[in-house]
Design a protein around this motif. Sequence first.
Motif, mmCIF file in Angstrom:
data_model
loop_
_atom_site.group_PDB
_atom_site.id
_atom_site.type_symbol
_atom_site.label_atom_id
_atom_site.label_comp_id
_atom_site.label_asym_id
_atom_site.label_seq_id
_atom_site.Cartn_x
_atom_site.Cartn_y
_atom_site.Cartn_z
ATOM 1 N N ASP A 90 0.816 -1.211 0.000
ATOM 2 C CA ASP A 90 0.000 0.000 0.000
ATOM 3 C C ASP A 90 0.853 1.266 0.000
ATOM 4 O O ASP A 90 0.407 2.315 -0.452
ATOM 5 C CB ASP A 90 -0.935 0.006 1.217
ATOM 6 N N ARG A 91 2.099 1.184 0.490
ATOM 7 C CA ARG A 91 2.967 2.353 0.556
ATOM 8 C C ARG A 91 3.718 2.611 -0.751
ATOM 9 O O ARG A 91 3.781 3.760 -1.209
ATOM 10 C CB ARG A 91 3.999 2.173 1.686
ATOM 11 N N ILE A 92 4.305 1.575 -1.361
ATOM 12 C CA ILE A 92 5.182 1.809 -2.517
ATOM 13 C C ILE A 92 4.634 1.220 -3.816
ATOM 14 O O ILE A 92 5.265 1.346 -4.854
ATOM 15 C CB ILE A 92 6.603 1.270 -2.257
ATOM 16 N N GLY A 93 3.481 0.571 -3.762
ATOM 17 C CA GLY A 93 2.858 0.086 -4.983
ATOM 18 C C GLY A 93 2.895 -1.414 -5.146
ATOM 19 O O GLY A 93 3.646 -2.120 -4.467
ATOM 20 N N ARG A 94 2.053 -1.892 -6.068
ATOM 21 C CA ARG A 94 1.900 -3.337 -6.285
ATOM 22 C C ARG A 94 3.088 -3.928 -7.050
ATOM 23 O O ARG A 94 3.600 -4.983 -6.700
ATOM 24 C CB ARG A 94 0.641 -3.614 -7.089
ATOM 25 N N LYS A 95 3.540 -3.232 -8.106
ATOM 26 C CA LYS A 95 4.522 -3.803 -9.027
ATOM 27 C C LYS A 95 5.878 -4.036 -8.361
ATOM 28 O O LYS A 95 6.504 -5.081 -8.555
ATOM 29 C CB LYS A 95 4.677 -2.899 -10.242
#
Length: 479
Positions: A90-95
């Motif tokens: 949730d903080r730095i993204g899914r990928k």
Amino acid sequence: MRRSEDEIIETTIPAQLDSLAWSGFHTRVVLALGITWILDGLEVTLAGALSGALKESPTLHFSNFDVGLANSAYLAGAVLGALGFGWLTDRIGRKKLFFITLALYLAATAATAASWSVASYAVFRFLTGAGIGGEYTAINSTIQELVPARYRGWTDLVINGSFWLGAALGAGSAIVLLDPAHAGPDLGWRLAYFTGAALGLIVFVMRMWIPESPRWLMIHGHPERAKAIVADIERSAIGHAQDLDGHAFATIRLKMRDHTPLGEVARTLLSSYRERALVGLVLMVAQAFFYNAIFFTFALVLIDFYGIASDQVGWYILPFAAGNFLGPLLLGRLFDTLGRRAMIAFTYGASGVLLALSGYLFSIGALSAQSQTVAWMVIFFFASPAASAAYLTVSETFPLEVRALAIALFYAIGTGIGGVAGPALFGALIDTGSRPRVFLGYLFGSALMIAAALVAWRYCVAAERRPLESVARPLAIVE
């Protein structure tokens, strides 16, 4: 370029994504995500199928309790990995998390092949679990945010159900690698783990097909990147970017943010969405105990109670895996048509009733190894979509900003309560050699599933075919 925090934007991105028909892009997403579950199925099945070989290993000398303990270590790692990586997702993204968790998973699996003691085996299994726990959060978030609403339920169930294709592959590998004619008692299981890790390297290439979630980007200060990704998806799906002026796409207004404070996460889950949190927790606990307790000790039951040789266990896992994959494949579309509430209650309830019935027949010695396997095949035809629906429920019924952490939290609590204790408990029950005592464990799992069915019937959200933003509004939305 990142836009300033607290800036308000208007966007049609969710509506654009949901308007698309199924395309080659969506098929590539399914393949790239499903291959991970295939590898996880391979990994977990090997752990179950190899339990007999571990007991016979001249260097490790596992007992039934050691097998159960090592499997519980794997699940404990999955719990902690889900929490830590879920927060990062949730903080730095899914990928970005796709590659971090996959690297840990594959490295730890390869290290398992070099285990020199029960303790080292358990540590490497713990690390493997941490990697796969992180995968659960990133993958389920991505499914929800890239797949159009009308396909979301079936897609989620089939991708999670692809685990069982890996289970079938693992069973076949065990048949070959545990055959004394091909490898010695201490070499076959090591080759099985190492081969699984080596095959997993192809996932790194396939992950390149998947973009970052446009829904995540539009809230976290990158609306231009989100628009560009959506345009690329549209060109892949329909041959051109959609004309926003010529379509009446629903518009939402969002206040961009850098991150969501943990205090807001807690209020969202424990206050604003308290009832949904209860549903998610109950579904996760029930399916975690049901699945992990039975599947991780599958081989022990066949060996100790039915006298099946350890190198023959794979033949019995194949039909079991078939039932688990066919369930989501054939019943999955009903979750999008008949609806979540009816199908979740039905699959949980059917699984619980059938387990109690087959457990009783097991306790009185009425089943052979073959009929026991058929019984498990039928039970898990219903239990497999039920278990996948737990992840579907948690991942689509909470706001985008807390989605990954919600998946992680409920997976962690459910697995911690139901999953970690299950294999060790059943390992101890099987060690007693008493069928009635093992039956008590089956009854407990049955009761959990039936209770979850009743909760689902009463409280499940009708999320089928609805945009994510209407099921749970983003926390960043501005009226």
